[in-house]
Motif scaffolding. Structure first.
Motif, short mmCIF file in Angstrom:
data_model
loop_
_atom_site.label_atom_id
_atom_site.label_comp_id
_atom_site.label_asym_id
_atom_site.label_seq_id
_atom_site.Cartn_x
_atom_site.Cartn_y
_atom_site.Cartn_z
N LEU A 89 -73.35 38.13 43.48
CA LEU A 89 -73.28 36.77 43.99
C LEU A 89 -72.66 35.87 42.93
N THR A 90 -72.27 34.69 43.32
CA THR A 90 -71.67 33.74 42.38
C THR A 90 -72.73 32.75 41.92
N VAL A 91 -72.81 32.57 40.62
CA VAL A 91 -73.67 31.57 40.01
C VAL A 91 -72.76 30.41 39.62
N ARG A 92 -73.12 29.20 40.07
CA ARG A 92 -72.27 28.04 39.81
C ARG A 92 -73.14 26.82 39.51
N CYS A 93 -72.72 26.05 38.51
CA CYS A 93 -73.43 24.82 38.18
C CYS A 93 -73.10 23.73 39.21
N GLN A 94 -73.73 22.59 39.07
CA GLN A 94 -73.54 21.49 40.01
C GLN A 94 -72.10 20.99 40.05
N CYS A 95 -71.43 20.89 38.89
CA CYS A 95 -70.07 20.35 38.87
C CYS A 95 -68.98 21.42 39.02
N GLY A 96 -69.35 22.70 38.91
CA GLY A 96 -68.38 23.78 39.07
C GLY A 96 -67.69 24.21 37.79
N TYR A 97 -67.99 23.57 36.68
CA TYR A 97 -67.37 23.92 35.40
C TYR A 97 -67.79 25.31 34.93
N VAL A 98 -69.04 25.70 35.20
CA VAL A 98 -69.55 27.02 34.82
C VAL A 98 -69.74 27.84 36.08
N SER A 99 -69.16 29.03 36.08
CA SER A 99 -69.28 29.95 37.21
C SER A 99 -69.17 31.37 36.69
N PHE A 100 -70.02 32.25 37.19
CA PHE A 100 -69.98 33.66 36.78
C PHE A 100 -70.69 34.50 37.84
N PRO A 101 -70.40 35.79 37.90
CA PRO A 101 -71.09 36.65 38.88
C PRO A 101 -72.46 37.10 38.36
N THR A 102 -73.39 37.33 39.28
CA THR A 102 -74.68 37.90 38.89
C THR A 102 -74.43 39.32 38.36
N PRO A 103 -75.27 39.82 37.46
CA PRO A 103 -75.07 41.17 36.93
C PRO A 103 -75.11 42.27 38.00
N THR A 104 -75.90 42.06 39.05
CA THR A 104 -76.00 43.00 40.16
C THR A 104 -76.03 42.20 41.46
#
Length: 154
Positions: free
Chosen positions: A9-24
């Motif tokens: 899944l995608t992890v994203r902060c409120q403003c979208g500056y930080v985004s990365f996939p979950t490890p699983t």
């Protein structure tokens, strides 16, 4: 879709500056924590923690690390916790516990509200640290005054 075909899944902060996939694709477990630290961190009645293996997230990629701030705090059991947040909007993204011997735990707690597509089920997942809860939940929901016996935090 079979679990083996599921994508992170995608992890994203409120403003979208930080985004990365979950490890699983799915967390190891999901819980709702009513401790006073989670109440303060979320400015709400409880925090939602999706527990994942830290493998695949740590060590952080340089680009991801450069976009995040880290708040370091001591825990009541003598450990410490590194709390990662977006350096622009301040959204707490995840935290990782560091054992008393300095080794990091093999898991990471990703904040549920930042995970896009997370399967939410407040009745199915456990509620912990109910001793400091500021709201009632139905008696039939799984709940513990502190941690469940199987969740070792020593």
């Amino acid at each position: 879709m079979a679990d083996s075909d599921a994508k992170p899944l995608t992890v994203r902060c409120q403003c979208g500056y930080v985004s990365f996939p979950t490890p699983t694709a799915k967390p190891i477990t999901l819980f709702f924590c009513h401790c006073t630290e989670c109440q303060k961190q979320t400015s709400s009645v409880f925090g939602t923690s999706a527990i994942y293996t830290s493998e695949g997230l740590f060590p952080l990629e340089p680009d991801l690390e450069s976009r995040m701030g880290v708040y370091h705090r001591e825990t009541e059991k003598g450990r410490s916790m590194d709390c990662y947040f977006c350096s622009k909007c301040g959204s707490r993204m995840f935290h990782r516990i560091i054992n008393t011997d300095g080794t990091p735990r093999p898991t990471v707690s990703i904040k549920g509200g930042c995970i896009e597509g997370l399967e939410w089920n407040v009745a199915k997942n456990m509620h912990i640290f109910m001793r400091s809860a500021v709201m009632e939940i139905p008696a039939e929901w799984e709940q513990y005054d502190a941690l469940p016996p199987w969740m070792k935090m020593d």
